[in-house]
Design an enzyme around this catalytic site. Structure first.
Site, PDB file in Angstrom:
ATOM      1  N   HIS A 175       0.787  -1.183   0.018  1.00 49.07           N
ATOM      2  CA  HIS A 175       0.199   0.013  -0.058  1.00 49.07           C
ATOM      3  C   HIS A 175       0.817   1.172  -0.015  1.00 49.07           C
ATOM      4  O   HIS A 175       1.727   1.383   1.093  1.00 49.07           O
ATOM      5  CB  HIS A 175      -0.828   0.045   1.148  1.00 49.07           C
ATOM      6  CG  HIS A 175      -1.834  -1.080   1.071  1.00 49.07           C
ATOM      7  ND1 HIS A 175      -2.374  -1.966   2.115  1.00 49.07           N
ATOM      8  CD2 HIS A 175      -2.552  -1.502   0.010  1.00 49.07           C
ATOM      9  CE1 HIS A 175      -3.288  -2.595   1.760  1.00 49.07           C
ATOM     10  NE2 HIS A 175      -3.618  -2.395   0.500  1.00 49.07           N
TER      11      HIS A 175
ATOM     12  N   GLU B  58       1.655   3.343   3.080  1.00 49.66           N
ATOM     13  CA  GLU B  58       2.121   2.789   4.324  1.00 49.66           C
ATOM     14  C   GLU B  58       3.710   2.406   4.284  1.00 49.66           C
ATOM     15  O   GLU B  58       4.133   1.513   3.465  1.00 49.66           O
ATOM     16  CB  GLU B  58       1.237   1.539   4.479  1.00 49.66           C
ATOM     17  CG  GLU B  58      -0.153   1.653   4.810  1.00 49.66           C
ATOM     18  CD  GLU B  58      -1.094   0.321   4.757  1.00 49.66           C
ATOM     19  OE1 GLU B  58      -0.586  -0.882   4.736  1.00 49.66           O
ATOM     20  OE2 GLU B  58      -2.399   0.423   4.454  1.00 49.66           O
TER      21      GLU B  58
ATOM     22  N   HIS C 112       3.012  -3.684   6.527  1.00 42.00           N
ATOM     23  CA  HIS C 112       1.866  -2.481   6.452  1.00 42.00           C
ATOM     24  C   HIS C 112       1.897  -1.649   7.462  1.00 42.00           C
ATOM     25  O   HIS C 112       2.779  -1.737   8.277  1.00 42.00           O
ATOM     26  CB  HIS C 112       0.497  -3.392   6.134  1.00 42.00           C
ATOM     27  CG  HIS C 112       0.352  -3.873   4.744  1.00 42.00           C
ATOM     28  ND1 HIS C 112      -0.554  -3.644   4.028  1.00 42.00           N
ATOM     29  CD2 HIS C 112       0.826  -5.192   4.371  1.00 42.00           C
ATOM     30  CE1 HIS C 112      -0.618  -4.205   2.896  1.00 42.00           C
ATOM     31  NE2 HIS C 112       0.447  -5.624   3.070  1.00 42.00           N
TER      32      HIS C 112
ATOM     33  N   GLU D 190       1.589  -5.459  10.459  1.00 47.11           N
ATOM     34  CA  GLU D 190       1.112  -4.027  10.752  1.00 47.11           C
ATOM     35  C   GLU D 190       2.044  -3.317  11.635  1.00 47.11           C
ATOM     36  O   GLU D 190       1.924  -3.695  12.859  1.00 47.11           O
ATOM     37  CB  GLU D 190      -0.261  -3.982  11.429  1.00 47.11           C
ATOM     38  CG  GLU D 190      -1.561  -4.836  10.259  1.00 47.11           C
ATOM     39  CD  GLU D 190      -1.715  -3.995   8.985  1.00 47.11           C
ATOM     40  OE1 GLU D 190      -1.381  -2.772   8.970  1.00 47.11           O
ATOM     41  OE2 GLU D 190      -2.303  -4.648   8.109  1.00 47.11           O
TER      42      GLU D 190
HETATM   43 ZN   LIG Z   1      -1.752  -1.858   3.967  1.00 41.47          ZN
END
Ligand SMILES: [Zn+2]
Length: 462
Positions: free
Chosen positions: A85, A88, A216, A308
């Site tokens: 992404h 990110e 991410h 994350e």
């Molecule tokens: Zn992401």
């Protein structure tokens, strides 16, 4: 100003300026950094491109190995993917820091890093979505806030919703029987995915990756497959439901290794969410289709989790050093996790390597296969297992193995050719082989895939 004072001032300035490597890297800067690391460690690194983005930017990978560019049998392949992404961005910066760190510590003869680089082939893709990143970075410069600016690729597609959906097949097969690994791609898959996704799919099909993490931001938690919920959509409700893989305990352990080696991920309370131990099954958090980690597990031998790493998707530059220091140990420990379970060679009686042999562990409904060099890697937690190797036209071989907590156990297989069925008495005039045994040949991957695909298509629900 005297010369001495001038030199002193210059030295001071250099000292103040030089260590500032904690900055956001735009695309050109990123490419320069990868080549800089390569130039500093030319014997243990290689830079290669796996393809181009929509806007034509190369997707560069930095590889670390004692023999860059070469697969050494029994040496596992691991990968990190960042910035899928585009907005990110912490993963992208952490992977550049990691690259510099591995190179520097290898040169300093840090024994842990030397051991890691000599025993593992590490592939680092700092940015899977360089086009999205440029959009996000430009918005950041103009102080335009927007939670989603730069998330997608240049065609506006979310790359983590863009992989072929193999979950539908596996959920059907898990219930009704059918292949439990290496599910085939749809025939026209290339037309259904974005250039970045296609590049990554071709990449993960061409290396026998064993372990991977996809970095991410927007939360702080280690997320493991499946991402797609097994349960059907319930009207009016967000359909989240814990949807474990057959390797659930192993995936939980992999996720915990990261969360506990991370500065605070394991504490659980982060960014307004609570995750016990700092880990979560993807689908029990929120269900998503066509994600990358499920695809890795269902189409290849690779076990991937999704990390994350920051509440703020685009952290300020001043935060980067602190983030690096709280992720560094976790990033190294996760790579070391590839060295557990069992591994070995699969050969025939004449010591020819057998590619695509299937390694099954009783009680775990997910097989892995040997790579092109006949070597296989099966991540397993400590315990005693019954392991079987099979290959077309060979008798299966089964052994009992006890796996400890340390290094992977070496378990080689030497398969015996199965006795051919008795030749039929009557033969047509053009019936070739005259009763001879067919020449030894490993069934080509493509033929095997096709066979599986045919089996699959008979089993797929309407
Ligand atoms: Zn992401």
């Amino acid at each position: 100003m005297s010369d001495l004072v001038s030199i002193f001032l210059q030295l001071l300035l250099f000292k103040l300026v030089a260590p500032v490597t904690f900055r956001h890297h735009r695309y050109d800067d990123l490419v320069r950094t990868l080549y800089k690391v390569h130039n500093e460690c030319p014997h243990v690194t290689r830079v290669y491109s796996i393809g181009r983005s929509v806007k034509g930017r190369h997707l560069y990978v930095l590889e670390f190995s004692d023999y860059p560019g070469i697969h050494e049998p029994l040496e596992p392949e691991v990968k990190y993917v960042g910035n899928m992404h585009g907005n990110e961005v912490l993963g992208r910066e952490l992977l550049l820091q990691l690259s510099e760190f591995l190179c520097e510590e290898f040169r300093n003869r840090n024994q842990r890093i030397v051991r890691l680089v000599e025993g593992t082939r590490i592939h680092i893709l700092p940015s899977m979505n360089p086009d999205g990143y440029e959009v996000a970075a430009a918005a950041q410069d103009r102080d335009i806030s927007g939670y989603l600016v730069g998330r997608n690729n240049a065609n506006g597609v979310d790359l983590n919703r863009n992989f072929p959906d193999l979950n539908t097949y596996i959920y059907y097969n898990e219930k009704n029987g059918g292949p439990n690994h290496h599910l085939p791609l749809p025939d026209n898959w290339k037309n259904q995915v974005e250039p970045e996704t296609q590049a990554v799919i071709q990449w993960i099909r061409s290396f026998n990756f064993v372990l991977s993490a996809n970095l991410h931001g927007g939360a702080v938690v280690a997320n493991y497959p499946y991402d797609k919920s097994l349960e059907h959509r319930v009207r009016g409700f967000r359909h989240t439901a814990n949807t474990p893989t057959p390797d659930d305990t192993l995936f939980q352990k992999l996720a915990k290794v990261y969360s506990y080696a991370h500065g605070w991920m394991h504490q659980g309370w982060n960014c307004g969410d609570y995750f016990p131990d700092g880990i979560t099954n993807g689908a029990s958090w929120y269900s998503l289709s066509k994600g990358m980690q499920d695809f890795n597990y269902l189409h290849t031998n690779c076990f991937e989790i999704t990390l994350e790493l920051s509440c703020d998707k685009f952290p300020r530059q001043e935060q980067l050093q602190r983030e690096w220091l709280s992720n560094r140990e976790a990033l190294i420990q996760f790579l070391e996790q590839v060295h557990q379970g069992i591994k070995g060679m699969v050969r025939d009686e004449n010591y020819n390597n057998l590619a695509d042999a299937v390694i099954s562990v009783s009680g775990i409904n997910h097989d892995v296969t040997s790579g092109d060099h006949g070597d296989y890697f099966r991540l397993l937690l400590p315990g005693t297992y019954t392991v079987t190797a099979t290959a077309p036209r060979f008798d299966p071989e089964t052994v009992s193995v006890t796996v400890g907590p340390g290094e992977p156990k070496l378990v080689n297989f030497q398969l015996k050719r199965s006795t051919p069925p008795a030749a039929p008495k009557r033969r047509g005039p053009n019936s070739g082989h005259r009763g001879r045994v067919l020449p030894k040949k490993v069934q080509p991957r493509a033929a095997k895939k096709k066979e599986m695909m045919m089996k699959q298509s008979q089993r797929v629900p309407a």
